[in-house]
Design a protein around this motif. Structure first.
Motif: not given
Length: 477
Positions: A239-240, A242-244, A235
């Motif tokens: 990308d969310s 990964t970040v979340l 991703s």
């Protein structure tokens, strides 16, 4: 620690119970059990392509086959150490070995990804019970000069087991099939289960409360961290997806710290990390394992996907690496007592970095035996020395009754390092793993080289200058 407490502790050192004549036979069996656990960190690496073909697994699932085991092994290690103190080390060791053996059977019988990953998780739970209990038995059974020898054997098992797993995995995958990298544990586990009670005496457990919320939080935090790192390969880092998970990991680790500070019986006394020897030992273990396990993962996939090696031929390439890691651990155990932790740690990491440099220059047709293999061997000698330095540095400052918990801390960072290392290099090398291109692999090897180099520099300031005092009961400095 006050002077009076110190005096009491040192005085008690001279009143050890008589040495058990069965202690060396017990050490041999305990090391066999530990060898199986360490083996299972890397034994799957060579079998990954065959598993992927048989069960239709993608890159992310393949990464989880390796990391699910080390995640549960490391995340629950602290709870395993406390259970060893609370229930008795022998009882906890036998329970862990029984769970691990049964889980190995389930994993070998897996017909789909869910059953395979479930089995790996259960193996990790068993390992988290067994390993700290085993090291606790070693540190409380051996005294004075014998303890350094016993811990040296233990460290050599840890170092060489990971490398030997690739060789054994290759032989079994090429022979009876990938399922046997798990089935092989069953007869060995049953034999050790039958023999250990006759060699390891039961000792009175220490009263202890169990911090289950802390264990769940630290395991969930590490799982979320690894999920985010693996997801980044597909991703992207922004990308969310990964970040979340990465943000959730930070939050869960924060909650873990709050719970530990508020608990009357915390899983981990976070103040231990204000003591340089414990912090240094944990750091060295984290980096050394991360780099070594990453190399086995990358090397196995590179040799089979890019170079077309068979599983057995891939395993044979890693045989000298197994010898080199054990040799490094042996040299490290000798040198730490003579020239001190800092010199061995910095030197070991520097050697690992130097050995890693040729790996960053691999090509699709460069010689495996002139480039990849010598690099792995040199790096493994350095990392083997770092393993034993990490263990002796961290355990050199804990008291007798804390042996189970202290070993849990050290081994936690051993397994978490392996999980994080594989997750990072799987993401960096994603294009190489999925497209058989060389660029992804050289990028991942470059990350490992930079990690070893930076760690050598950091070790200069972090690792204490003194020599670990591992004679008698472990001291608190």
């Amino acid at each position: 620690m006050t002077h009076s407490a110190s005096h009491t502790h040192h005085t008690s050192e001279h009143h050890h119970p008589p040495a058990d004549p069965r202690r060396w036979a017990a050490l041999a069996l305990i090391c066999v059990a530990q060898f199986m656990l360490i083996l299972d960190v890397t034994v799957v690496n060579v079998a990954l392509p065959d598993m992927a073909a048989a069960l239709d697994l993608d890159r992310e699932t393949l990464t989880w086959v390796v990391t699910a085991y080390t995640l549960c092994f490391g995340g629950l290690m602290l709870l395993g150490g406390r259970l060893a103190d609370a229930l008795g080390a022998r009882r906890t060791l036998l329970a862990g070995l029984a769970v691990f053996t049964a889980a190995s059977l389930v994993t070998g019988l897996a017909g789909n990804a869910a059953m395979l990953l479930g089995g790996r998780i259960a193996q990790g739970v068993g390992a988290a019970l067994l390993s700290p209990a085993a090291l606790s038995i070693v540190t409380t059974t051996f005294h004075d000069g014998e303890r350094n020898k016993a811990l040296g054997v233990w460290a050599a098992i840890g170092g060489s087991g990971a490398a030997a797993g690739v060789l054994i995995g290759g032989a079994l995958t090429d022979g009876p099939g990938w399922q046997w990298v798990f089935f092989i544990n069953v007869p060995i586990g049953l034999a050790v289960l039958a023999a250990l009670p006759t060699l390891v005496p039961a000792r009175a457990p220490q009263p202890a409360r169990l911090d289950v919320p802390g264990a769940l939080l630290v395991t969930a935090g590490t799982g979320s961290l690894i999920y985010g790192l693996v997801e980044a390969g597909d991703s992207g880092w922004g990308d969310s997806a990964t970040v979340l998970p990465l943000a959730a990991a930070v939050m869960l680790y924060g909650c873990f710290a709050v719970v530990e500070r508020a608990s009357r019986a915390p899983l981990m006394d976070l103040r231990m990390f204000t003591r340089r020897p414990v912090l240094a030992g944990a750091f060295l273990m984290l980096i050394a394992t991360g780099v070594l396990i990453a190399y086995f993962f990358l090397g196995s996939v590179y040799l089979q996907h890019v170079r077309g090696f068979s599983p057995l031929k891939t395993g044979l390439v890693f045989l000298p690496v197994a010898v080199a890691t054990g040799l490094g651990a042996h040299l490290g155990s000798r040198l730490v007592g003579r020239i001190g932790s800092r010199t061995v740690a910095v030197g070991g990491m520097a050697i690992a970095a130097a050995g890693s440099v040729p790996l960053t220059r691999l090509s699709a047709d460069s010689s495996v035996y002139a480039g990849l293999l010598p690099g792995f061997v040199v790096a493994s000698v350095g990392l083997g020395a770092v393993f034993v330095t990490a263990t002796t540095t961290a355990l050199g400052m804990v008291e007798h009754h804390e042996a189970g918990l202290a070993s849990g801390v050290v081994n936690t960072f051993h397994e978490v390092g392996g999980s994080i290392g594989v997750a990072v290099v799987s993401t960096v090398a994603a294009t190489g793993i999925e497209g058989n291109s060389i660029g992804g692999f050289t990028n991942a090897f470059t990350v490992c080289t930079l990690a070893a180099t930076a760690s050598a520099v950091l070790a200069l300031g972090l690792v204490p200058r003194g020599k670990p005092q591992m004679t008698g009961d472990p001291h608190v400095h």
